[in-house]
Design an enzyme around this catalytic site. Structure first.
Site, PDB file in Angstrom:
ATOM      1  N   CYS A  43       5.146  -2.362  -0.516  1.00  0.00           N
ATOM      2  CA  CYS A  43       5.401  -1.829   0.820  1.00  0.00           C
ATOM      3  C   CYS A  43       6.598  -2.549   1.438  1.00  0.00           C
ATOM      4  CB  CYS A  43       4.150  -2.043   1.677  1.00  0.00           C
ATOM      5  SG  CYS A  43       4.404  -1.839   3.440  1.00  0.00           S
ATOM      6  N   CYS A  46       5.982  -4.345   4.677  1.00  0.00           N
ATOM      7  CA  CYS A  46       5.175  -5.558   4.496  1.00  0.00           C
ATOM      8  C   CYS A  46       6.041  -6.730   4.045  1.00  0.00           C
ATOM      9  CB  CYS A  46       4.066  -5.304   3.480  1.00  0.00           C
ATOM     10  SG  CYS A  46       2.914  -3.987   3.974  1.00  0.00           S
TER      11      CYS A  46
END
Length: 127
Positions: A43, A46
């Site tokens: 991600c 993230c």
């Protein structure tokens, strides 16, 4: 501040249940798991948020426990509406990264995606 890794949804649910029983205050951080090919989360949001969250939480919330809850591989998360973190009545995670603060089992706030990478937003959230 302790970071505690919940290696599975059942571990996270058990941690949440303890939080409710003990009436404690804690943070749950939901994020994309590490991609073995890159050594980073699959991600991109993230990857950007992780160092900001760690640095800011350590400086501004040293007594709060942060339960780290990886959502699994991209294929286990994307488009999987039956994922336990999406369906659990307290977590209801739709996007990652998501940082949720609970006090005694009651949600008192949530940061989703972009604000997780904003040190000012994270500081205000835990302040």
């Amino acid at each position: 501040m302790p970071f505690v890794r919940c290696s599975s949804p059942s571990d996270a649910i058990a941690a949440f249940d303890r939080l409710v029983r003990e009436q404690n205050d804690a943070l749950f951080l939901f994020f994309g798991s590490t991609d073995p090919g890159t050594g980073e989360s699959w991600c991109p949001d993230c990857v950007v948020a992780d160092p900001v969250l760690r640095r800011t939480l350590a400086a501004n919330a040293p007594t709060l426990t942060v339960f780290e809850c990886p959502v699994g591989a991209r294929a286990d998360w994307k488009g999987k509406m039956e994922h336990p973190y999406r369906t659990h009545p307290a977590f209801r995670v739709g996007r990652i990264p998501t940082l949720v603060r609970f006090r005694g089992g009651l949600e008192i706030g949530r940061l989703i995606e972009g604000p997780c990478a904003d040190a000012t937003a994270v500081t205000a959230f835990v302040g």
